[in-house]
Design a protein around this motif. Structure first.
Motif, PDB file in Angstrom:
ATOM      1  N   PHE A 154       0.943  -1.051  -0.053  1.00 29.95           N
ATOM      2  CA  PHE A 154      -0.135  -0.174   0.059  1.00 29.95           C
ATOM      3  C   PHE A 154       0.897   0.907   0.025  1.00 29.95           C
ATOM      4  O   PHE A 154       1.633   1.152   0.774  1.00 29.95           O
ATOM      5  CB  PHE A 154      -0.914   0.000   1.126  1.00 29.95           C
ATOM      6  CG  PHE A 154      -2.016  -1.074   1.415  1.00 29.95           C
ATOM      7  CD1 PHE A 154      -2.943  -0.881   0.503  1.00 29.95           C
ATOM      8  CD2 PHE A 154      -1.949  -2.198   2.056  1.00 29.95           C
ATOM      9  CE1 PHE A 154      -3.836  -2.103   0.578  1.00 29.95           C
ATOM     10  CE2 PHE A 154      -2.861  -3.029   2.071  1.00 29.95           C
ATOM     11  CZ  PHE A 154      -3.862  -3.164   1.314  1.00 29.95           C
ATOM     12  N   PHE A 203       4.097   0.397   1.989  1.00 36.91           N
ATOM     13  CA  PHE A 203       3.990  -0.507   3.040  1.00 36.91           C
ATOM     14  C   PHE A 203       3.485  -1.875   2.998  1.00 36.91           C
ATOM     15  O   PHE A 203       2.377  -1.754   2.041  1.00 36.91           O
ATOM     16  CB  PHE A 203       2.918   0.240   4.295  1.00 36.91           C
ATOM     17  CG  PHE A 203       2.874  -0.686   5.305  1.00 36.91           C
ATOM     18  CD1 PHE A 203       3.580  -1.028   6.155  1.00 36.91           C
ATOM     19  CD2 PHE A 203       1.551  -1.552   5.388  1.00 36.91           C
ATOM     20  CE1 PHE A 203       3.395  -1.818   7.315  1.00 36.91           C
ATOM     21  CE2 PHE A 203       1.252  -2.351   6.536  1.00 36.91           C
ATOM     22  CZ  PHE A 203       2.198  -2.522   7.478  1.00 36.91           C
ATOM     23  N   ALA A 256       1.717  -4.878   3.278  1.00 37.70           N
ATOM     24  CA  ALA A 256       0.776  -5.419   4.381  1.00 37.70           C
ATOM     25  C   ALA A 256       0.809  -7.169   4.338  1.00 37.70           C
ATOM     26  O   ALA A 256       0.691  -7.888   5.303  1.00 37.70           O
ATOM     27  CB  ALA A 256      -0.583  -5.351   4.159  1.00 37.70           C
ATOM     28  N   SER A 271      -3.910  -7.918  15.393  1.00 40.79           N
ATOM     29  CA  SER A 271      -4.363  -6.943  14.478  1.00 40.79           C
ATOM     30  C   SER A 271      -3.436  -6.034  13.844  1.00 40.79           C
ATOM     31  O   SER A 271      -2.335  -5.796  14.132  1.00 40.79           O
ATOM     32  CB  SER A 271      -5.216  -5.740  15.708  1.00 40.79           C
ATOM     33  OG  SER A 271      -5.814  -4.760  14.782  1.00 40.79           O
ATOM     34  N   GLY A 272      -3.648  -5.990  12.654  1.00 39.68           N
ATOM     35  CA  GLY A 272      -2.748  -5.170  11.668  1.00 39.68           C
ATOM     36  C   GLY A 272      -1.680  -6.348  10.800  1.00 39.68           C
ATOM     37  O   GLY A 272      -0.862  -6.018  10.298  1.00 39.68           O
ATOM     38  N   SER A 273      -1.921  -7.782  11.355  1.00 38.76           N
ATOM     39  CA  SER A 273      -1.133  -8.642  10.546  1.00 38.76           C
ATOM     40  C   SER A 273      -1.203  -9.185   9.237  1.00 38.76           C
ATOM     41  O   SER A 273      -0.370  -9.604   8.692  1.00 38.76           O
ATOM     42  CB  SER A 273      -1.043  -9.955  11.551  1.00 38.76           C
ATOM     43  OG  SER A 273      -2.160 -10.452  11.477  1.00 38.76           O
ATOM     44  N   GLY A 274      -2.426  -8.469   8.682  1.00 42.12           N
ATOM     45  CA  GLY A 274      -2.456  -8.693   7.300  1.00 42.12           C
ATOM     46  C   GLY A 274      -3.710  -9.739   7.126  1.00 42.12           C
ATOM     47  O   GLY A 274      -4.094 -10.354   5.890  1.00 42.12           O
ATOM     48  N   LYS A 275      -4.576 -10.065   8.091  1.00 41.08           N
ATOM     49  CA  LYS A 275      -5.406 -11.221   7.931  1.00 41.08           C
ATOM     50  C   LYS A 275      -6.488 -10.757   7.033  1.00 41.08           C
ATOM     51  O   LYS A 275      -6.988 -11.576   6.012  1.00 41.08           O
ATOM     52  CB  LYS A 275      -6.294 -11.560   9.334  1.00 41.08           C
ATOM     53  CG  LYS A 275      -5.236 -11.889  10.332  1.00 41.08           C
ATOM     54  CD  LYS A 275      -6.030 -12.228  11.430  1.00 41.08           C
ATOM     55  CE  LYS A 275      -6.798 -10.896  12.261  1.00 41.08           C
ATOM     56  NZ  LYS A 275      -5.841  -9.919  12.863  1.00 41.08           N
ATOM     57  N   SER A 276      -7.145  -9.497   6.961  1.00 40.61           N
ATOM     58  CA  SER A 276      -8.228  -9.149   6.023  1.00 40.61           C
ATOM     59  C   SER A 276      -7.631  -8.946   4.575  1.00 40.61           C
ATOM     60  O   SER A 276      -8.195  -9.141   3.832  1.00 40.61           O
ATOM     61  CB  SER A 276      -8.795  -7.707   6.606  1.00 40.61           C
ATOM     62  OG  SER A 276      -9.562  -7.911   7.870  1.00 40.61           O
ATOM     63  N   THR A 277      -6.430  -8.313   4.492  1.00 39.88           N
ATOM     64  CA  THR A 277      -5.776  -8.280   3.299  1.00 39.88           C
ATOM     65  C   THR A 277      -5.817  -9.790   2.574  1.00 39.88           C
ATOM     66  O   THR A 277      -5.747  -9.753   1.446  1.00 39.88           O
ATOM     67  CB  THR A 277      -4.681  -7.448   3.438  1.00 39.88           C
ATOM     68  OG1 THR A 277      -4.578  -6.218   4.216  1.00 39.88           O
ATOM     69  CG2 THR A 277      -3.923  -7.079   2.120  1.00 39.88           C
TER      70      THR A 277
HETATM   71  P1  ADP Z   1      -5.852  -7.347  10.104  1.00 44.85           P
HETATM   72  O1  ADP Z   1      -7.156  -7.872   9.232  1.00 44.85           O
HETATM   73  O2  ADP Z   1      -5.010  -8.439  10.351  1.00 44.85           O
HETATM   74  O3  ADP Z   1      -6.048  -6.639  11.301  1.00 44.85           O
HETATM   75  P2  ADP Z   1      -5.281  -5.738   7.715  1.00 44.85           P
HETATM   76  O4  ADP Z   1      -4.847  -6.796   6.837  1.00 44.85           O
HETATM   77  O5  ADP Z   1      -6.477  -5.117   7.918  1.00 44.85           O
HETATM   78  O6  ADP Z   1      -5.016  -6.441   9.125  1.00 44.85           O
HETATM   79  O7  ADP Z   1      -3.994  -4.600   7.546  1.00 44.85           O
HETATM   80  C1  ADP Z   1      -2.818  -5.179   7.698  1.00 44.85           C
HETATM   81  C2  ADP Z   1      -1.800  -3.864   7.532  1.00 44.85           C
HETATM   82  O8  ADP Z   1      -2.014  -3.305   6.301  1.00 44.85           O
HETATM   83  C3  ADP Z   1      -2.193  -3.002   8.698  1.00 44.85           C
HETATM   84  O9  ADP Z   1      -0.956  -2.254   8.814  1.00 44.85           O
HETATM   85  C4  ADP Z   1      -2.991  -1.682   7.978  1.00 44.85           C
HETATM   86  O10 ADP Z   1      -2.878  -0.751   8.387  1.00 44.85           O
HETATM   87  C5  ADP Z   1      -2.559  -1.973   6.752  1.00 44.85           C
HETATM   88  N1  ADP Z   1      -3.322  -1.468   5.561  1.00 44.85           N
HETATM   89  C6  ADP Z   1      -4.273  -2.222   5.153  1.00 44.85           C
HETATM   90  N2  ADP Z   1      -5.388  -1.555   4.315  1.00 44.85           N
HETATM   91  C7  ADP Z   1      -4.536  -0.693   3.852  1.00 44.85           C
HETATM   92  C8  ADP Z   1      -4.706   0.303   2.750  1.00 44.85           C
HETATM   93  N3  ADP Z   1      -5.739   0.610   1.940  1.00 44.85           N
HETATM   94  N4  ADP Z   1      -3.916   1.337   2.862  1.00 44.85           N
HETATM   95  C9  ADP Z   1      -2.804   1.436   3.496  1.00 44.85           C
HETATM   96  N5  ADP Z   1      -2.580   0.666   4.521  1.00 44.85           N
HETATM   97  C10 ADP Z   1      -3.485  -0.527   4.743  1.00 44.85           C
END
Ligand code: ADP
Ligand code: MG
Length: 243
Positions: A18, A25, A27, A47-53
């Protein structure tokens, strides 16, 4: 060796970068894994480890910066934008933390909607099929109400019925019980287990270690990489298998 089917889902060397005000950064960093049919996989990590991504890669909601995503033989990372929504509608059932049912449609209409969108069932059979799905998840008696008249657990069951509408091989859920109480959550997890036994591949994000242990496989993410995988294809590791 018994001949094995190709994996339902294959992530190959996925990196997602991203652009942020403080620079690029990552993810996800070089994530690879294969998931077979009927696996019931928990994705865990802080939280923030990349699960949703990672989940977004599987659904085509987001695309990798590098790497390949294959789902049921389709190269999802390469699908043209205009084909993605319909592909997803037929191949991936997505369940969200906040249900995301359309509030002005009845429960039954919410489940019919994906069938209309993808034209997967003859028009005259759609309502009956939707009702059978609502029955399967235990809320057929709520079919003609508006979603907000239902409890959170019931709404999530409706969302699962909606995810099943086009009989996709893959179901993904990002913290599907994050908004439910403990007992209601248990019944939702039970439902996912039944669906995996009935032939679906299920990938769920959860914060709950106890829940994760009920799944057949746990993938742990940290800072955008897989740090442990109890199923471990293509490079098996078993350290968390029966923790
Ligand atoms: P999780 O679901 O494990 O909490 P995410 O996959 O949502 O984590 O996010 C992983 C990392 O990527 C986090 O540091 C988040 O801030 C960053 N991130 C996610 N989406 C975006 C985006 N659209 N732009 C910038 N950073 C992002
Ligand atoms: Mg998340």
């Amino acid at each position: 060796m018994t001949p094995s089917l190709p994996p339902l889902l294959k992530l190959q060397d996925i990196t997602r970068i991203f652009e942020t005000p403080s620079g690029p950064f990552a993810a996800l960093r070089a994530v690879s894994c294969e998931i077979a049919s009927q696996e019931l996989v928990a994705v865990v990590g802080k939280s923030g480890s990349g699960k949703s991504t990672l989940i977004h890669m599987m659904t085509g909601i987001d695309r990798p910066s590098h790497g390949e995503v294959m789902v049921a033989g389709t190269a999802v990372h390469a699908l043209p934008e205009g084909e993605l929504a319909r592909w997803r509608g037929r191949n991936v059932g997505v369940v969200f933390q906040f249900f995301q049912l359309l509030p002005t449609l009845t429960v039954l209409e919410n489940v019919v909607l994906p069938m209309d969108f993808c034209a997967t069932h003859p028009v005259r059979q759609r309502r009956a099929y939707a009702l059978s799905l609502l029955d399967r998840v235990g809320v057929a008696d709520q079919a003609h109400k508006l979603p907000l008249a239902l409890s959170g657990g019931q709404q999530q069951r409706v969302a699962i019925a909606r995810a099943l509408a086009n009989d996709p091989p893959l179901l993904v859920a990002d913290e599907p019980t994050g908004n439910l109480d403990v007992r209601t959550s248990e019944s939702v997890w039970q439902l996912f287990r039944e669906l995996a036994r009935a032939g679906k591949t299920v990938v769920v994000v959860t914060h709950d270690r106890d829940v994760a242990r009920m799944m057949t496989r746990i993938i742990t993410l940290s800072d955008g990489t897989i740090v442990s995988d109890t199923g471990g294809t293509p490079s098996p590791r078993h350290e968390a298998a029966h923790a």
